[in-house]
Design a protein around this motif. Structure first.
Motif, mmCIF file in Angstrom:
data_model
loop_
_atom_site.group_PDB
_atom_site.id
_atom_site.type_symbol
_atom_site.label_atom_id
_atom_site.label_comp_id
_atom_site.label_asym_id
_atom_site.label_seq_id
_atom_site.Cartn_x
_atom_site.Cartn_y
_atom_site.Cartn_z
ATOM 1 N N PHE A 98 1.086 -0.729 -0.291
ATOM 2 C CA PHE A 98 0.656 0.280 0.418
ATOM 3 C C PHE A 98 0.853 1.315 0.119
ATOM 4 O O PHE A 98 1.328 0.842 0.635
ATOM 5 N N GLN A 99 0.298 2.621 -0.286
ATOM 6 C CA GLN A 99 1.075 3.232 -0.708
ATOM 7 C C GLN A 99 0.467 4.578 0.097
ATOM 8 O O GLN A 99 -0.767 4.583 -0.930
ATOM 9 N N VAL A 100 1.002 5.061 0.909
ATOM 10 C CA VAL A 100 0.424 6.514 1.404
ATOM 11 C C VAL A 100 0.787 8.374 0.979
ATOM 12 O O VAL A 100 1.677 8.291 1.657
ATOM 13 N N LYS A 101 -0.506 8.573 0.168
ATOM 14 C CA LYS A 101 0.280 9.845 -0.378
ATOM 15 C C LYS A 101 -0.069 11.331 -0.004
ATOM 16 O O LYS A 101 -2.366 10.864 0.738
ATOM 17 N N TYR A 102 0.158 12.221 0.925
ATOM 18 C CA TYR A 102 -0.518 13.081 1.535
ATOM 19 C C TYR A 102 -1.093 13.932 -0.155
ATOM 20 O O TYR A 102 -0.604 14.164 -0.948
ATOM 21 N N ALA A 103 -2.882 15.407 0.074
ATOM 22 C CA ALA A 103 -3.400 15.093 -0.659
ATOM 23 C C ALA A 103 -3.494 16.344 -0.180
ATOM 24 O O ALA A 103 -4.065 16.976 0.492
ATOM 25 N N SER A 104 -2.902 17.313 -1.224
ATOM 26 C CA SER A 104 -2.569 19.111 -0.982
ATOM 27 C C SER A 104 -4.071 19.446 -0.979
ATOM 28 O O SER A 104 -4.568 20.899 -0.447
ATOM 29 N N GLY A 105 -4.193 19.243 -1.761
ATOM 30 C CA GLY A 105 -5.631 19.301 -2.277
ATOM 31 C C GLY A 105 -6.573 20.432 -2.818
ATOM 32 O O GLY A 105 -5.178 21.272 -4.318
#
Length: 470
Positions: free
Chosen positions: A279-286
């Motif tokens: 699994f890959q977790v990424k921060y989404a700045s939106g």
């Protein structure tokens, strides 16, 4: 900053940049790169502010005016209002309708499971599925699906005239049609079938080699191309006045098709034992604007101004890294959920996450508080971070067919117990079960629970005691 919503942080960034000349905004995904007259007008938010607009900006503003077409929500609500439903079903259907994006899907919106009202015990998972089925069959057929690809599959299922081969292609194998040439599709299907039959304990497919002849493949391609790839395209879009249009999405979790030997939290990677993926977790700045220290800051502004700007940038980076690390820990502790979907949560507390990461429990609480909760985008939909935290109860005995369960499997989340109680209460045929009767049923099903705990959970579900229910 950990507790701030994306919109609140966005306002804080603009406020700080206006006050500190050493900071500058280099890109704003909500408006595009650069800040001009149109951007200033948008920040003030009104024509009445007297901001003069260039002809180009005025044209952009006119193009951004409200869509006058009937919205998908209005169209579906007209049909819903003409249907005889219980109050619980109507409420749930309405929430589902106003949780659809511009494509008529919910994949980028809140996961349907999070729309269930815990104070209404009749709103169960089975009712949710009935409501989803009902909306999917409304005109236009195929809305209220997770993705547009799933919409095509639902359209074919509802029509009832698709071949098993066609349904197989639509059910997660549309890539076989790239390109949609019968000969190439035939080869891909044949190769897939050969590989599949080599697997141990492989489930029987709804077709075999004789069913994938060129004519059958041509028929499937023709059928699929006749489906509506965008059922919501002819309608406008709106959101409920009671629901946020798009919740803050701060993390995205995806399944990557390559195993890794160990976790790599700093890079957002979580290993899955004995599986061929991670699994890959990424921060989404939106919609957060991108800011930086002005290139001329050191030579133009005083030391205090520059240091204050650096501290603000560090605070934003700390927020991003802390949220991402917590997301990694949540995925690691809830691997069954991220692999199999809703209904597979394990007991998890904020204290556990804090101890694993070596941070204070209040730091975890700020990220996962039920109020202003941050959201995690998964392949099963959008879930608030608070969804993944639930206390646990002991299981008094293995469930049917289980032998030698380990310590983790010997507990069940409180959320799962409440769901079980709701199902028991909704299934009763006029019988008003007492707390003692509920306790006995749960104990017999392998859940070790006291009567007073049953009473507490019943109260949290908004159900009165058996005497007041008579």
């Amino acid at each position: 900053m950990l507790q701030m919503s994306t919109n609140d942080l966005r306002k804080e960034i603009y406020k700080t940049v206006n006050l500190n000349p050493a900071l500058e905004i280099v890109n704003d995904p909500k408006k595009g790169a650069g800040l001009g007259e149109a951007d200033a007008w948008e920040e003030k938010g009104s024509w009445e502010r007297g901001v003069s607009l260039s002809s180009g900006s005025a044209m952009e503003a006119l193009e951004a005016t409200a869509d006058r077409r009937e919205t998908l929500q209005q169209h579906l609500m007209h049909q819903l209002n003409a249907t005889k439903l219980s109050p619980d079903e109507y409420d749930l259907c309405q929430k589902l309708i106003y949780n659809l994006d511009k494509n008529g899907c919910y994949g980028s919106m809140r996961a349907p499971e999070t729309l269930l009202d815990k104070s209404r015990p009749l709103q169960t998972s089975s009712m949710l599925q009935r409501c989803l089925d009902r909306i999917q069959k409304m005109d236009p057929v195929g809305t209220c699906c997770r993705t547009l690809e799933e919409s095509l599959y639902i359209q074919a299922k509802i029509a009832g005239d698709a071949s098993p081969l066609t349904l197989f292609i639509l059910d997660g194998h549309l890539d076989f049609l790239n390109p949609p040439e019968p000969e190439k599709v035939h080869k891909k299907l044949r190769d897939f079938l050969n590989d599949w039959n080599k697997k141990s304990f492989a489930k029987k497919l709804p077709f075999d080699a004789k069913d994938i002849n060129p004519q059958a493949i041509s028929d499937s391609i023709r059928y699929i191309l006749g489906l509506n790839p965008r059922p919501a395209a002819e309608f406008g879009w709106e959101t409920s006045t009671n629901e946020a249009a798009l919740p803050d999405i701060v993390l995205t979790v995806t399944r990557e098709s390559a195993p890794i030997p160990a976790d790599d939290f700093p890079n957002g990677k979580i290993s899955v034992p004995h599986k061929d993926f991670h699994f890959q977790v990424k921060y989404a700045s939106g919609v957060l604007p991108e800011i930086r220290l002005s290139p001329a800051a050191a030579s133009t502004y005083d030391h205090q101004t520059v240091e204050s700007a650096k501290q603000f940038l560090n605070n934003i980076l700390f927020r991003q890294n802390t949220i991402a690390l917590q997301g990694c820990a949540i995925v690691k502790n809830q691997l069954d959920f991220f692999e199999k979907g809703p209904g597979n949560l394990h007991p998890l507390t904020r204290k556990t996450i804090a101890q694993q990461l070596g941070i204070h429990e209040s730091t975890v609480s700020r990220m996962s508080a039920k109020k202003d909760s941050k959201y995690i985008q998964t392949e099963f939909g959008l879930f608030p971070a608070s969804y993944f935290f639930s206390s646990g109860l002991a299981r008094s005995q293995p469930a049917d067919g289980e032998v030698g369960i380990n310590a983790e499997e010997a507990t069940i989340s409180a959320e799962a117990v409440k769901i079980k109680m709701s199902e028991i209460l909704s299934a009763q045929k006029g019988e008003k079960l007492s707390d003692n009767a509920l306790t006995k049923i749960l104990n017999e099903s392998g859940i070790r629970i006291a009567r007073r705990t049953v009473a507490k959970y019943r109260s949290q579900l908004g159900v009165q005691n058996s005497y007041k229910r008579r």
